[in-house]
Structure formats: structure tokens, C-alpha cells
Design a protein around this motif. Sequence first.
Motif, PDB file in Angstrom:
ATOM      1  N   ASP A  68       2.216   6.136   5.100  1.00 46.02           N
ATOM      2  CA  ASP A  68       2.319   5.372   6.265  1.00 46.02           C
ATOM      3  C   ASP A  68       1.565   3.832   5.542  1.00 46.02           C
ATOM      4  O   ASP A  68       0.510   3.954   5.339  1.00 46.02           O
ATOM      5  CB  ASP A  68       1.712   5.459   7.566  1.00 46.02           C
ATOM      6  N   PRO A  69       2.326   2.655   5.308  1.00 46.05           N
ATOM      7  CA  PRO A  69       1.388   1.577   4.476  1.00 46.05           C
ATOM      8  C   PRO A  69       0.336   0.957   5.509  1.00 46.05           C
ATOM      9  O   PRO A  69      -0.659   0.463   4.855  1.00 46.05           O
ATOM     10  CB  PRO A  69       2.717   0.441   4.440  1.00 46.05           C
ATOM     11  N   LEU A  70       0.555   1.242   6.848  1.00 40.43           N
ATOM     12  CA  LEU A  70      -0.568   0.597   7.714  1.00 40.43           C
ATOM     13  C   LEU A  70      -2.101   1.479   7.532  1.00 40.43           C
ATOM     14  O   LEU A  70      -3.156   1.126   7.081  1.00 40.43           O
ATOM     15  CB  LEU A  70      -0.169   0.676   9.175  1.00 40.43           C
ATOM     16  N   TRP A  71      -1.702   2.837   7.651  1.00 38.22           N
ATOM     17  CA  TRP A  71      -2.981   3.777   7.428  1.00 38.22           C
ATOM     18  C   TRP A  71      -3.287   3.387   5.979  1.00 38.22           C
ATOM     19  O   TRP A  71      -4.558   3.648   5.612  1.00 38.22           O
ATOM     20  CB  TRP A  71      -2.551   5.176   7.752  1.00 38.22           C
ATOM     21  N   ARG A  72      -2.475   3.542   4.960  1.00 40.36           N
ATOM     22  CA  ARG A  72      -2.710   3.651   3.520  1.00 40.36           C
ATOM     23  C   ARG A  72      -3.535   2.402   3.271  1.00 40.36           C
ATOM     24  O   ARG A  72      -4.441   2.324   2.779  1.00 40.36           O
ATOM     25  CB  ARG A  72      -1.669   3.414   2.618  1.00 40.36           C
ATOM     26  N   GLY A  73      -3.274   0.994   3.846  1.00 36.95           N
ATOM     27  CA  GLY A  73      -3.846  -0.056   3.556  1.00 36.95           C
ATOM     28  C   GLY A  73      -5.155  -0.086   4.194  1.00 36.95           C
ATOM     29  O   GLY A  73      -6.070  -0.400   3.693  1.00 36.95           O
ATOM     30  N   TYR A  74      -5.271   0.593   5.318  1.00 35.21           N
ATOM     31  CA  TYR A  74      -6.568   0.573   5.908  1.00 35.21           C
ATOM     32  C   TYR A  74      -7.697   1.621   5.298  1.00 35.21           C
ATOM     33  O   TYR A  74      -8.826   1.473   4.973  1.00 35.21           O
ATOM     34  CB  TYR A  74      -6.640   1.033   7.494  1.00 35.21           C
ATOM     35  N   GLN A 107     -11.489  -0.991  -1.775  1.00 37.63           N
ATOM     36  CA  GLN A 107     -10.369  -1.506  -2.899  1.00 37.63           C
ATOM     37  C   GLN A 107      -9.674  -2.669  -1.690  1.00 37.63           C
ATOM     38  O   GLN A 107      -8.669  -2.608  -1.402  1.00 37.63           O
ATOM     39  CB  GLN A 107      -9.475  -0.210  -2.906  1.00 37.63           C
ATOM     40  N   TYR A 108     -10.445  -3.748  -1.732  1.00 35.91           N
ATOM     41  CA  TYR A 108      -9.809  -4.730  -0.902  1.00 35.91           C
ATOM     42  C   TYR A 108      -8.454  -5.333  -1.255  1.00 35.91           C
ATOM     43  O   TYR A 108      -7.495  -5.757  -0.683  1.00 35.91           O
ATOM     44  CB  TYR A 108     -10.654  -5.771  -0.634  1.00 35.91           C
ATOM     45  N   ASP A 109      -8.421  -5.716  -2.832  1.00 34.46           N
ATOM     46  CA  ASP A 109      -7.335  -6.340  -3.213  1.00 34.46           C
ATOM     47  C   ASP A 109      -6.162  -5.391  -2.909  1.00 34.46           C
ATOM     48  O   ASP A 109      -4.939  -5.849  -2.714  1.00 34.46           O
ATOM     49  CB  ASP A 109      -7.482  -6.685  -4.715  1.00 34.46           C
ATOM     50  N   ASP A 110      -6.099  -4.051  -3.401  1.00 31.34           N
ATOM     51  CA  ASP A 110      -4.974  -3.364  -3.240  1.00 31.34           C
ATOM     52  C   ASP A 110      -4.703  -3.076  -1.637  1.00 31.34           C
ATOM     53  O   ASP A 110      -3.572  -2.896  -1.377  1.00 31.34           O
ATOM     54  CB  ASP A 110      -5.572  -1.875  -3.632  1.00 31.34           C
TER      55      ASP A 110
END
Length: 544
Positions: A354-360, A367-370
Amino acid sequence: MTDLPLFLEAFHFLRPLWLLLVPLVLLVWWWVRRPLQRGAMQAEGIAPHLREALTVGRAQRRRFTPIDSTAAILILGALGAAGPTWSRQPDPFAAQSAPAVIVLAVTPGMEQTDLPPSRLERGKQKIRDFLELRAGARTALVAYAGTAHVVLPMTEDAQVMVPYLQGLSPEVMPREGAVAGEALVLAQGLLAEEEGAPGGILYVTDSLDPADVAVLDASTVPLAVLSMRPEGSRDRGLDALSAPVIAVTPDTSDIRRLDGLLNAAYRRAQLDDVAQPWEDRADWLAWPAALILLLWFRRGWTMRWAALAAMALLASPQGARAEGPADWFLTPDQQGRIAFDNKHYARAAELFVDPLWRGYALYRSGQYDDAVLVLDRVETAQAAFIQGMAQIKGRHYRDGVRAFETALARDPDYPGAAENLETAQRIVAYVEAAQAASDTGEDQGIGADEEVYDNESGQGEETEREAADAGGGGLLTAEQWMNTVDTRTGDFLRMRFALEAAQPPKDPNAAAQPPQDPNEAARPSQEPGEAGEPAVPATSEDDQ
């Protein structure tokens, strides 16, 4: 949650209508077992041992039969479907421990060596254990002797506090004494700034002045004391205190108990937070049901059906792709959630789909830029808000402004977005004003190897500054000279405490104002986890 009264108060079922299946299952079980409950054979003139041999099914009546295990599994399934719960879902943005202020007594008595290496050093060790147990929670440090001082305001980084702890000793305190009451005022002032998050105060001391006992007992903030006295040693002030006094132990049992005491009010506040949904605990009932299911492999039960089900599971495409035992039972998002809850954020980022959880998870691992790149796939206010936080943490303030504006465009009422947008705009204005007032870069500065300021509006000159060679010639400015001075933490604290003690006393009726954290100026007005921010919605695999 280990508080039994709080557990009993919060326990309920999310879907209670499923409980109607329980009496139905019991009725079917009784109907199937009824033929096995026939009375003993009435046959006069037959010897008892012959009557026992001629009675069919008597041994089966006393045996655990397949209908018993089936009924138990169905009842556990009905209870699980009803959704037992006793806690709220943890907010992924919030720390799961209450904010706390540690108040350390730095007095000559704390240097006694009856608790090796000394009471003070043992207290520092216990504080480090306390910080490790509460990883990610906001914690502040106050020290007192004849005066009380805020050593470090609220911070989530436990490592920042370690050098300050090492520098504390009776020699750095301006005056001798033990003003525990003044330290309480400072601690309460620090907790007052933590809006919407009830916290606690932990005293680490070997004694209390009896005059301070009434002040501490009157505290409206949960308070606990770690007694730094050897076993069998008593103190008049500690004995008179009504707040919990925990004796120091060789292991961490004292720290775990103190953490539970200080978190009691915080757990109750979490239960009262209607913004967080209740956490479905049905998975707890799956384990006993699985253990009972193992009986089906006995001869005469359902062994053939179980073997066919196992073969079908192994022959399925999902089973063929499994790379480990965890993949047999859990989806990648479920495995990522487990790693996230255990604070293994980098591992969670690798597991989440899930991109939302992976981003958080990328944001929480630094890893702010990623995180910003991954969250570009999600067009929700939550994703934009996390992107804004990541941009601010990565010092891309202008991009942070854009991200918060996007969050408000998607949801004008999203909690914290408007406040963080205003803070980010102030940061950008400050940087641009400083850039406009700066020179053309001819003066050399001591500091980072290279500093590049965000200046999209074009105010002032675009300036890059490289650190001066330490061996180069030329006179240093006063600021450059101060940056090259190597000072121990203890020396710094001694000078700071002396300056604070030399200031005229404040109005006793005014609330104590702790010093401002210099890093707070660059922080958004609402960090993830502060009051009013909703949780990231769980993925479908996590929904109970």
C-alpha cells in the motif's frame, strides 16, 4: 493494557448480533449429544459386570467427541465475529506512550555509593532504560538541588538527552539543597504545553524534604517516584508521600512498573478519543480455535478432509509463490503493519505494498525524499499532509508549503494542515528575509561544509558558503571563535544554571515558563501524533 478495571470498563463487542449464534450452536450440540446421554440399562437379574459389557455407547458418553470440538470452534468463531475489543486502534502518527517529565535530584546525597557505582549514576542508568522503553515518546528532563532547572525541553529523540545526563553532577548546580517543589512547577509547565496529551512526572531521588510532600501530593498530574535508596533504607519524606514510590531493582521491572503507572491516564484518554476506531481483537480467538482444530487429525475424525484441504492449499498459486512461513499466513501489508507496530520502520517500508503506508513508513524511518516520491501515487489529503511533513523534515520548505496547500485543496478541514501551512510559510519568509539581508558570500563562515538556502523568490544573492580551512590564516570573528571552542556538557550546564539562578525571581503567581527548544522554531505547529490528527486509514487486509 494491563489495568484490569480499565480493561473491564472498556470491554465490549463491536458486532453483538453475532452472539445470537452461541445459543444456537449449544442447542445443536445438545441435540447431537442427547442420544449419548441415555440412562443405564434397567435389567434386573443381570450381573453388573455383564450389564456394563452389554451397554453400547457408555464409553463414548464420557469421551471428547467430534461434535464437542466442532461446537467449541463454532462458538469461538461466533465470539470472534462479534468483534471483542477493549482498546482503540493506535494512531500511527502518535507515540504510544504518554509525554513524561523526568525530575532528577542532583544533590550530594545522591553521590553515596551504597548503590554502586553511586545513587546518581544508578539513577542515570535507570533514566536511560526508561527512555529506551519509551522509544519515540516525548520526554523532558528537569534537574534540581538548591535550584530547579529545565535541562532539556520535550523531545522525541532519546539520544539528545544522554549527553545532558552525563554532564549532571552536584558540582554544576548553583546552590545546595533539595527544592523538589520548584522542580514540580517546572515539570507541570512543560506538560501544560503538550495539548491534548495527559502526561506524567517521574521523580528520581533518594529523599524528599517533608515540607515538599504536601506540594507533591497536591499535584494534579500523575506522579511516581523511583527511590534511589538501598533495600531496607527509609526516608521520612518518601514514606509520607501518597504517590507511588517504587524501589530500585537490579533489573528493569521497576521501570516497566513506573511506565505503566504514568501511562494509566494516557490509556484512559485514548479510550475516550472518539476519533480513533476500536481495535478488533478477534484474532486472539483464532489461536485456541486452531489448537482445537488439530484434534481433527485423529483417526475417525475428519483426517481425510483435512488432508485434502492441505493439498489444495499447497497446490494453490499463492502457496507456490510463498517465500517463507510468514508468506503462508500473512499478506505483505500485514507483515509490514507488524514491523511498523514494532517500530522497525525501514523493514516496514520494504514490506508494505500500500503506497500510503509505505510512504509513511519511509517518513518515519527518515527517508524523506523517498517518502515524497511514493506518496505521489496517492491523491488524498493524508498523503499530501505526510508529504508536507517530509518536505519540512528534509528542509525543503517551499515544497512543504505546496504540499500543505494541496492537502487543504483536497480537504479544507483536514486537521493540522492549515496550522502547518502557516508555520511553513513563516519559515520560508524568514529564510528569504535572511537571504535578502545577507552579503554576497565574501565572508567565510564556520559550520557546515556547504549550505544552500531555498530562495525561489530571488530575494538577495544566491549564496553558497564553504567552511574555512582550520589551518588557514586570518583573524576569526567572535562567532567563529565560539564555534571552535570545545566545551564539556557539564561546563555548559554549570554556566547556564548559574545564569538562570542569578536572574531575579519571577512572580510566584505566574505560571512557570520553561525555556524554548531552539529546534522548535523550525518545527511545524503540529507534528504527527499531536492532538486532533486522524490516523491513516488501514488497508483492507487490516480491517477486522
